[in-house]
Design a protein around this motif. Structure first.
Motif, PDB file in Angstrom:
ATOM      1  N   GLN A 208       0.842  -1.188   0.000  1.00 57.02           N
ATOM      2  CA  GLN A 208       0.000   0.000   0.000  1.00 57.02           C
ATOM      3  C   GLN A 208       0.880   1.241   0.000  1.00 57.02           C
TER       4      GLN A 208
ATOM      5  N   VAL B  63       0.862   5.509   0.190  1.00 59.32           N
ATOM      6  CA  VAL B  63       0.092   6.689   0.574  1.00 59.32           C
ATOM      7  C   VAL B  63       0.903   7.933   0.273  1.00 59.32           C
ATOM      8  N   GLU B  64       0.378   8.758  -0.634  1.00 58.79           N
ATOM      9  CA  GLU B  64       1.080   9.981  -1.018  1.00 58.79           C
ATOM     10  C   GLU B  64       0.580  11.170  -0.214  1.00 58.79           C
TER      11      GLU B  64
ATOM     12  N   CYS C  94       5.814   9.637  -0.246  1.00 57.83           N
ATOM     13  CA  CYS C  94       5.094   8.396  -0.487  1.00 57.83           C
ATOM     14  C   CYS C  94       5.551   7.371   0.538  1.00 57.83           C
TER      15      CYS C  94
ATOM     16  N   TYR D 196       1.479  10.353  -9.089  1.00 57.08           N
ATOM     17  CA  TYR D 196       1.242   9.036  -8.496  1.00 57.08           C
ATOM     18  C   TYR D 196       2.564   8.416  -8.069  1.00 57.08           C
TER      19      TYR D 196
ATOM     20  N   TRP E 225       0.254   1.114  -6.961  1.00 52.61           N
ATOM     21  CA  TRP E 225       0.089   2.549  -7.150  1.00 52.61           C
ATOM     22  C   TRP E 225      -0.575   3.192  -5.946  1.00 52.61           C
ATOM     23  N   GLY E 226      -0.206   4.444  -5.708  1.00 52.43           N
ATOM     24  CA  GLY E 226      -0.911   5.234  -4.725  1.00 52.43           C
ATOM     25  C   GLY E 226      -2.152   5.855  -5.340  1.00 52.43           C
ATOM     26  N   GLN E 227      -2.881   6.589  -4.529  1.00 52.15           N
ATOM     27  CA  GLN E 227      -4.143   7.167  -4.981  1.00 52.15           C
ATOM     28  C   GLN E 227      -3.944   8.460  -5.769  1.00 52.15           C
TER      29      GLN E 227
ATOM     30  N   THR F  24      -1.815  12.485  -5.920  1.00 48.63           N
ATOM     31  CA  THR F  24      -1.896  13.781  -5.252  1.00 48.63           C
ATOM     32  C   THR F  24      -1.754  14.868  -6.311  1.00 48.63           C
TER      33      THR F  24
END
Length: 124
Positions: free
Chosen positions: A3, A5-6, A22, A95, A114-116, A118
Motif C-alpha cells: 500500500q 500513501v502519497e 510516499c 502518483y 500505485w498510490g491514490q 496527489t
C-alpha cells in the motif's frame, strides 16, 4: 500486498517548490524500485523519476532534470520528490509507484502497485 500513501501536493506559483512523500506499507521487499509518475487528462501516465532502493540509482525524465530530486528513507519505507522551480506544465496528478525488483522500465505497466495520487497545480 503493498500500500502506498502519497502526500504533499498542492497549489503553487511558477518558480515555487513542493515536496511529495510516499509512504509504503511495511510489507515491502528490500529489492524494489519506487517512482513518481504524473498524468494530465487525456494523456498517458508518464514516469517523472524512479529510484532503486538497494543502490539509490535514479532516473529522471528530461523535462525535470535539474529541478526535481527523488530520494528515499529506507528506514521509513518512504520516497520523496522534491520539486523546485516548478513550471505551469508540471501541473498534473502525481502518483507514487512500486515494483519488486530493479528499475527495469519507465512505463506504467512496469509497476504493479500505485498510490491514490496527489494533485500538483502550478499557476503562472
Amino acid at each position: 500486498q503493498v500500500q502506498l500513501v502519497e502526500s504533499g501536493g498542492g497549489s503553487v506559483q511558477a518558480g515555487g517548490s513542493l515536496r511529495l512523500s510516499c509512504a509504503a506499507s511495511a510489507s515491502t521487499y528490500s529489492n524494489n524500485c519506487m517512482g513518481w509518475f504524473r498524468q494530465t487528462p487525456g494523456k498517458e501516465r508518464e514516469a517523472v523519476a524512479t529510484i532503486y532502493r538497494l543502490t539509490s540509482n535514479t532516473y529522471y525524465v528530461d523535462a525535470v532534470k535539474g529541478r526535481f530530486t527523488i530520494s528515499q528513507d529506507n528506514a521509513k519505507n518512504t520516497v520523496f520528490l522534491q520539486m523546485n522551480n516548478l513550471k505551469v506544465e508540471d501541473t498534473a496528478m502525481y502518483y507514487c509507484a512500486y515494483r519488486r525488483g530493479g528499475c527495469v522500465g519507465t512505463v506504467r505497466s512496469d509497476f504493479g502497485y500505485w498510490g491514490q495520487g496527489t494533485q500538483v497545480t502550478v499557476s503562472s
